[in-house]
Motif scaffolding. Structure first.
Motif, PDB file in Angstrom:
ATOM      1  N   ALA A 164     -54.437  10.430 -28.985  1.00 18.05           N
ATOM      2  CA  ALA A 164     -54.699  11.044 -30.332  1.00 18.05           C
ATOM      3  C   ALA A 164     -54.067  12.398 -30.290  1.00 18.05           C
ATOM      4  CB  ALA A 164     -56.298  11.170 -30.779  1.00 18.05           C
ATOM      5  N   CYS A 165     -54.004  13.138 -29.084  1.00 16.15           N
ATOM      6  CA  CYS A 165     -53.548  14.393 -28.828  1.00 16.15           C
ATOM      7  C   CYS A 165     -51.967  14.262 -28.918  1.00 16.15           C
ATOM      8  CB  CYS A 165     -53.959  15.023 -27.622  1.00 16.15           C
ATOM      9  SG  CYS A 165     -55.861  15.696 -27.808  1.00 16.15           S
ATOM     10  N   SER A 166     -51.701  13.294 -28.428  1.00 20.25           N
ATOM     11  CA  SER A 166     -50.107  12.998 -28.178  1.00 20.25           C
ATOM     12  C   SER A 166     -49.326  13.042 -29.651  1.00 20.25           C
ATOM     13  CB  SER A 166     -49.956  12.079 -27.163  1.00 20.25           C
ATOM     14  OG  SER A 166     -50.085  12.419 -25.772  1.00 20.25           O
TER      15      SER A 166
ATOM     16  N   LEU B  63     -45.445  18.117 -34.468  1.00 25.70           N
ATOM     17  CA  LEU B  63     -45.548  19.207 -34.628  1.00 25.70           C
ATOM     18  C   LEU B  63     -43.822  19.913 -35.235  1.00 25.70           C
ATOM     19  CD1 LEU B  63     -47.124  20.709 -31.432  1.00 25.70           C
ATOM     20  CD2 LEU B  63     -48.085  20.772 -33.750  1.00 25.70           C
ATOM     21  N   THR B  64     -43.798  20.870 -35.501  1.00 20.95           N
ATOM     22  CA  THR B  64     -42.394  21.400 -36.019  1.00 20.95           C
ATOM     23  C   THR B  64     -42.228  22.900 -35.147  1.00 20.95           C
ATOM     24  OG1 THR B  64     -43.292  22.763 -37.756  1.00 20.95           O
ATOM     25  CG2 THR B  64     -42.854  20.412 -38.388  1.00 20.95           C
TER      26      THR B  64
ATOM     27  N   ALA C 276     -32.504  19.721 -31.216  1.00 24.14           N
ATOM     28  CA  ALA C 276     -32.353  18.307 -30.665  1.00 24.14           C
ATOM     29  C   ALA C 276     -33.466  18.324 -29.431  1.00 24.14           C
ATOM     30  CB  ALA C 276     -30.917  18.219 -30.063  1.00 24.14           C
ATOM     31  N   ARG C 277     -33.845  19.610 -28.839  1.00 21.35           N
ATOM     32  CA  ARG C 277     -34.663  19.459 -27.836  1.00 21.35           C
ATOM     33  C   ARG C 277     -36.147  19.202 -28.590  1.00 21.35           C
ATOM     34  NH1 ARG C 277     -31.765  23.592 -25.761  1.00 21.35           N
ATOM     35  NH2 ARG C 277     -33.234  25.274 -26.701  1.00 21.35           N
ATOM     36  N   THR C 278     -36.344  19.823 -29.722  1.00 18.37           N
ATOM     37  CA  THR C 278     -37.569  19.747 -30.519  1.00 18.37           C
ATOM     38  C   THR C 278     -37.888  18.156 -30.811  1.00 18.37           C
ATOM     39  OG1 THR C 278     -37.486  21.763 -31.469  1.00 18.37           O
ATOM     40  CG2 THR C 278     -39.090  20.422 -32.343  1.00 18.37           C
ATOM     41  N   TRP C 279     -36.968  17.504 -31.126  1.00 17.55           N
ATOM     42  CA  TRP C 279     -36.848  16.074 -31.393  1.00 17.55           C
ATOM     43  C   TRP C 279     -37.173  15.129 -30.328  1.00 17.55           C
ATOM     44  CZ3 TRP C 279     -38.119  13.776 -35.932  1.00 17.55           C
ATOM     45  CH2 TRP C 279     -37.969  14.703 -37.015  1.00 17.55           C
ATOM     46  N   SER C 280     -36.638  15.531 -29.300  1.00 20.08           N
ATOM     47  CA  SER C 280     -36.675  14.824 -27.717  1.00 20.08           C
ATOM     48  C   SER C 280     -38.212  15.083 -27.306  1.00 20.08           C
ATOM     49  CB  SER C 280     -35.622  15.175 -26.800  1.00 20.08           C
ATOM     50  OG  SER C 280     -35.981  16.409 -26.381  1.00 20.08           O
ATOM     51  N   TYR C 281     -38.628  16.279 -27.397  1.00 23.62           N
ATOM     52  CA  TYR C 281     -39.959  16.147 -27.308  1.00 23.62           C
ATOM     53  C   TYR C 281     -41.162  15.711 -27.712  1.00 23.62           C
ATOM     54  CZ  TYR C 281     -39.670  20.063 -23.541  1.00 23.62           C
ATOM     55  OH  TYR C 281     -39.096  20.459 -22.286  1.00 23.62           O
ATOM     56  N   LEU C 282     -40.676  15.511 -29.187  1.00 25.43           N
ATOM     57  CA  LEU C 282     -41.627  14.740 -30.137  1.00 25.43           C
ATOM     58  C   LEU C 282     -41.501  13.357 -29.856  1.00 25.43           C
ATOM     59  CD1 LEU C 282     -40.781  16.638 -33.552  1.00 25.43           C
ATOM     60  CD2 LEU C 282     -42.893  17.089 -31.930  1.00 25.43           C
TER      61      LEU C 282
END
Length: 189
Positions: free
Chosen positions: A23-25, A31-32, A157-163
């Motif tokens: 659930a936390c993941s 997130l943005t 791009a890094r943000t999307w990869s972490y998501l």
């Protein structure tokens, strides 16, 4: 958790911990870049509870069916496998982040076409800000504007990869919930 391990079946605690991790993941997977530090507080706190609900009862379950003379060797083997598994997991996570950052950078860069009027407006506004604040010439201001666009592209791009990575971790944790019940029930001592 230590008290609950003596009163409940440890497999239920482990399953609840994995569900809480998942659930936390999923929460982190939405997130943005427009978040504050307080947006991360509750997922971090809840995942801390999930960590305790997984690792403490898991050691009890792994040692609970063994004889007293076997526990020393089993504890060493358990800790070795946990450390190796954690290292492999970190390697997989970093590989996914690196590869997906490249993938998303490639996908997002298609919107940076020379015919895109939004890109030209953004470059002009960046160049104007650079010219007025740093007293740069038009060529350096244009190069600086392109650097800002590239930094924005890399950040997105890094943000999307972490998501992506958080969503994969959520799926793996949800997948572990039913597997927990394949473990033997630990004896109470």
């Amino acid at each position: 958790i230590g008290i609950l391990t003596t009163r409940l079946d440890n497999r239920f605690l482990i399953a609840a911990g994995f569900a809480l991790f998942a659930a936390c993941s999923f929460w982190w997977g939405k997130l943005t870049l427009d978040i504050s530090q307080w947006s991360l507080l509750w997922p971090i706190v809840l995942s801390g509870f999930g960590s305790g609900m997984v690792f403490v009862p898991l050691s009890t379950v792994t040692m609970g069916t063994l004889l007293q003379r076997q526990i020393g060797n089993a504890s060493g083997l358990y800790n070795l496998l946990r450390n190796v598994g954690g290292s492999v997991g970190i390697s997989i996570v970093n590989t996914i982040i690196a590869r997906h950052a490249q993938l998303h950078r490639n996908e997002i860069s298609h919107s940076l076409a020379a015919t895109n009027p939004i890109l030209h407006n953004r470059l002009d506004s960046f160049a104007h800000v650079i010219t007025t604040t740093n007293a740069e010439g038009p060529i350096r201001a244009t190069l600086g504007a392109w650097k800002l666009v590239e930094q924005t592209l890399d950040t997105q791009a890094r943000t999307w990869s972490y998501l992506d990575d958080f969503r994969y971790m959520a799926l793996v944790c949800f997948g572990c919930v039913p597997l927990v019940f394949l473990l033997s029930r630990a004896r109470r001592r």
